[in-house]
Design a protein around this motif. Structure first.
Motif, PDB file in Angstrom:
ATOM      1  N   PHE A  70      -2.664   1.273  38.829  1.00 21.55           N
ATOM      2  CA  PHE A  70      -3.494   0.073  38.875  1.00 21.55           C
ATOM      3  C   PHE A  70      -3.082  -0.962  37.828  1.00 21.55           C
ATOM      4  O   PHE A  70      -3.698  -2.024  37.735  1.00 21.55           O
ATOM      5  CB  PHE A  70      -4.976   0.442  38.698  1.00 21.55           C
ATOM      6  CG  PHE A  70      -5.540   1.177  39.878  1.00 21.55           C
ATOM      7  CD1 PHE A  70      -5.993   0.495  40.998  1.00 21.55           C
ATOM      8  CD2 PHE A  70      -5.597   2.558  39.884  1.00 21.55           C
ATOM      9  CE1 PHE A  70      -6.497   1.177  42.099  1.00 21.55           C
ATOM     10  CE2 PHE A  70      -6.113   3.249  40.969  1.00 21.55           C
ATOM     11  CZ  PHE A  70      -6.559   2.556  42.092  1.00 21.55           C
ATOM     12  N   HIS A 124      -1.393  -4.018  36.599  1.00 23.58           N
ATOM     13  CA  HIS A 124      -0.933  -5.178  37.352  1.00 23.58           C
ATOM     14  C   HIS A 124       0.522  -5.537  37.058  1.00 23.58           C
ATOM     15  O   HIS A 124       1.110  -6.365  37.753  1.00 23.58           O
ATOM     16  CB  HIS A 124      -1.867  -6.360  37.105  1.00 23.58           C
ATOM     17  CG  HIS A 124      -3.115  -6.290  37.935  1.00 23.58           C
ATOM     18  ND1 HIS A 124      -3.869  -7.395  38.285  1.00 23.58           N
ATOM     19  CD2 HIS A 124      -3.751  -5.215  38.507  1.00 23.58           C
ATOM     20  CE1 HIS A 124      -4.899  -7.024  39.019  1.00 23.58           C
ATOM     21  NE2 HIS A 124      -4.861  -5.701  39.163  1.00 23.58           N
ATOM     22  N   ASN A 162      -4.477  -2.445  33.395  1.00 21.11           N
ATOM     23  CA  ASN A 162      -5.169  -2.071  34.630  1.00 21.11           C
ATOM     24  C   ASN A 162      -6.123  -3.157  35.111  1.00 21.11           C
ATOM     25  O   ASN A 162      -6.739  -3.882  34.318  1.00 21.11           O
ATOM     26  CB  ASN A 162      -5.958  -0.781  34.426  1.00 21.11           C
ATOM     27  CG  ASN A 162      -5.058   0.405  34.137  1.00 21.11           C
ATOM     28  OD1 ASN A 162      -3.835   0.282  34.145  1.00 21.11           O
ATOM     29  ND2 ASN A 162      -5.659   1.548  33.895  1.00 21.11           N
ATOM     30  N   GLY A 163      -6.260  -3.230  36.429  1.00 14.30           N
ATOM     31  CA  GLY A 163      -7.211  -4.144  37.059  1.00 14.30           C
ATOM     32  C   GLY A 163      -7.516  -3.665  38.462  1.00 14.30           C
ATOM     33  O   GLY A 163      -6.937  -2.688  38.952  1.00 14.30           O
ATOM     34  N   GLU A 164      -8.423  -4.344  39.095  1.00  9.97           N
ATOM     35  CA  GLU A 164      -8.734  -4.026  40.490  1.00  9.97           C
ATOM     36  C   GLU A 164      -7.592  -4.507  41.384  1.00  9.97           C
ATOM     37  O   GLU A 164      -6.816  -5.395  41.007  1.00  9.97           O
ATOM     38  CB  GLU A 164     -10.046  -4.701  40.907  1.00  9.97           C
ATOM     39  CG  GLU A 164     -11.268  -4.221  40.132  1.00  9.97           C
ATOM     40  CD  GLU A 164     -11.549  -2.742  40.349  1.00  9.97           C
ATOM     41  OE1 GLU A 164     -11.306  -2.255  41.486  1.00  9.97           O
ATOM     42  OE2 GLU A 164     -11.997  -2.073  39.398  1.00  9.97           O
ATOM     43  N   ILE A 165      -7.503  -3.935  42.568  1.00  7.55           N
ATOM     44  CA  ILE A 165      -6.531  -4.413  43.536  1.00  7.55           C
ATOM     45  C   ILE A 165      -6.945  -5.810  43.986  1.00  7.55           C
ATOM     46  O   ILE A 165      -8.089  -6.041  44.365  1.00  7.55           O
ATOM     47  CB  ILE A 165      -6.425  -3.455  44.727  1.00  7.55           C
ATOM     48  CG1 ILE A 165      -5.858  -2.099  44.269  1.00  7.55           C
ATOM     49  CG2 ILE A 165      -5.553  -4.049  45.830  1.00  7.55           C
ATOM     50  CD1 ILE A 165      -5.788  -1.066  45.359  1.00  7.55           C
ATOM     51  N   GLN A 221      -5.956 -11.477  40.011  1.00  5.64           N
ATOM     52  CA  GLN A 221      -6.957 -11.680  38.959  1.00  5.64           C
ATOM     53  C   GLN A 221      -6.711 -13.008  38.252  1.00  5.64           C
ATOM     54  O   GLN A 221      -5.582 -13.330  37.885  1.00  5.64           O
ATOM     55  CB  GLN A 221      -6.880 -10.525  37.951  1.00  5.64           C
ATOM     56  CG  GLN A 221      -7.832 -10.648  36.771  1.00  5.64           C
ATOM     57  CD  GLN A 221      -7.821  -9.414  35.887  1.00  5.64           C
ATOM     58  OE1 GLN A 221      -7.821  -8.284  36.395  1.00  5.64           O
ATOM     59  NE2 GLN A 221      -7.822  -9.621  34.583  1.00  5.64           N
TER      60      GLN A 221
END
Length: 291
Positions: free
Chosen positions: A20, A22, A95-98, A101
């Motif tokens: 996750f 990025h 890390n980040g959400e799919i 961003q």
């Protein structure tokens, strides 16, 4: 081999990042490569200046000082029992959400790799070949040393694996830009030429240092938009990067060049070698108060 990661020294086979991150998902990350000469990180301040600027552009919350970086590098060198080394200093977004961003990345992954190199010696030589694949344009207002490296990978496949060959990009407009992993210079009638940063090239740290060396030696340096014929007619042709230093070219587009017997490359290389174990920044050449 030990790797520095987020404040710890970890055996290389145990280093891991999340899928996750990025940097993995979207290529949001930048890196610097530089050399350690007998324990000294050459031009470290210049590399950190570019790294910090790139991180700000990418909205990644991280900044690095010479003092803290030097301390961590010294510990990493000691863990790996090294005095002369190749360093890759890598920062990915974290890390980040799919999904894309827009918010600032506050927890980047910082990984520093060290690889043994022999003590610095003399110049090596290469043949340069013009590539069919054009140089891609920067994703933003300037080219970053980023994880987005596909253009370089495809170019290397075109040129092949031989270590004594470097591919030279043209822009889509047919203007000389840079090598796959290098900046390009040529010397003619007492003037040193190199493509302008406005062509979309990476503004290499060694590129800037060599320009400073040449100007300090009283040599006129011109940066601009040039066709390949201008380099073909040069008296000397050479490449630069932070690991291979100054690399004279012996052949380009069917024409022979003097390689490491060239007068200018010998002058510049001699000065370069004299500074390897002392300089923190090219600004010291102009009397900057760096110690």
């Amino acid at each position: 081999m030990y790797v520095y990661m987020n404040g710890q020294f970890i055996e290389k086979d145990k280093v891991a990042i999340s899928p996750f991150d990025h940097g993995f998902l979207y290529g949001l990350g930048v890196f610097e490569t530089f050399r350690i000469y007998n324990g000294h990180p050459f031009l470290l301040e210049d590399h950190l200046e570019r790294l910090n600027s790139s991180l700000d552009i990418l909205n990644i919350e991280a900044a690095f000082t010479r003092e803290q970086t030097t301390e961590n590098l010294n510990l990493l060198l000691a863990k790996n029992d090294l005095r002369d080394a190749y360093i890759r200093f890598n920062v990915s977004a974290g890390n980040g959400e799919i999904g894309l961003q827009t918010e600032r990345y506050n927890n980047p992954n910082i990984i520093v790799f060290a690889k043994s190199l022999p003590p610095a010696g003399g110049m090596s030589e290469k043949k340069a070949v013009l590539m069919d694949l054009p140089r891609n344009t920067p994703e933003g207002s300037e080219r970053l040393k980023s994880h987005h490296y596909l253009n370089n990978v495809l170019a290397k496949r075109e040129v092949g694996p031989a270590m004594n060959r470097e591919g030279i990009f043209l822009t889509r407009d047919g203007v000389l830009s840079e090598g796959i992993v290098s900046n390009v210079f040529w010397y003619k009638d007492g003037t040193l030429f190199t493509p302008s940063v406005e062509t979309g090239i990476l503004n290499g740290i060694t590129r800037r240092f060599v320009i400073a060396l040449a100007r300090n030696a009283g040599i006129e340096v011109r940066e601009g938009f040039y066709k390949k014929e201008e380099a073909e007619s040069a008296d000397e042709l050479f490449l630069t990067n932070s690991i291979q230093e100054i690399v004279p070219v012996t052949e380009f587009e069917g024409k022979s060049f003097p390689g490491k017997s060239g007068e200018l490359v010998n002058l510049l290389f001699g000065q370069y070698a004299a500074y390897r174990e002392t300089l923190w920044s090219r600004t010291q050449l102009d009397g900057g108060a760096h110690t």
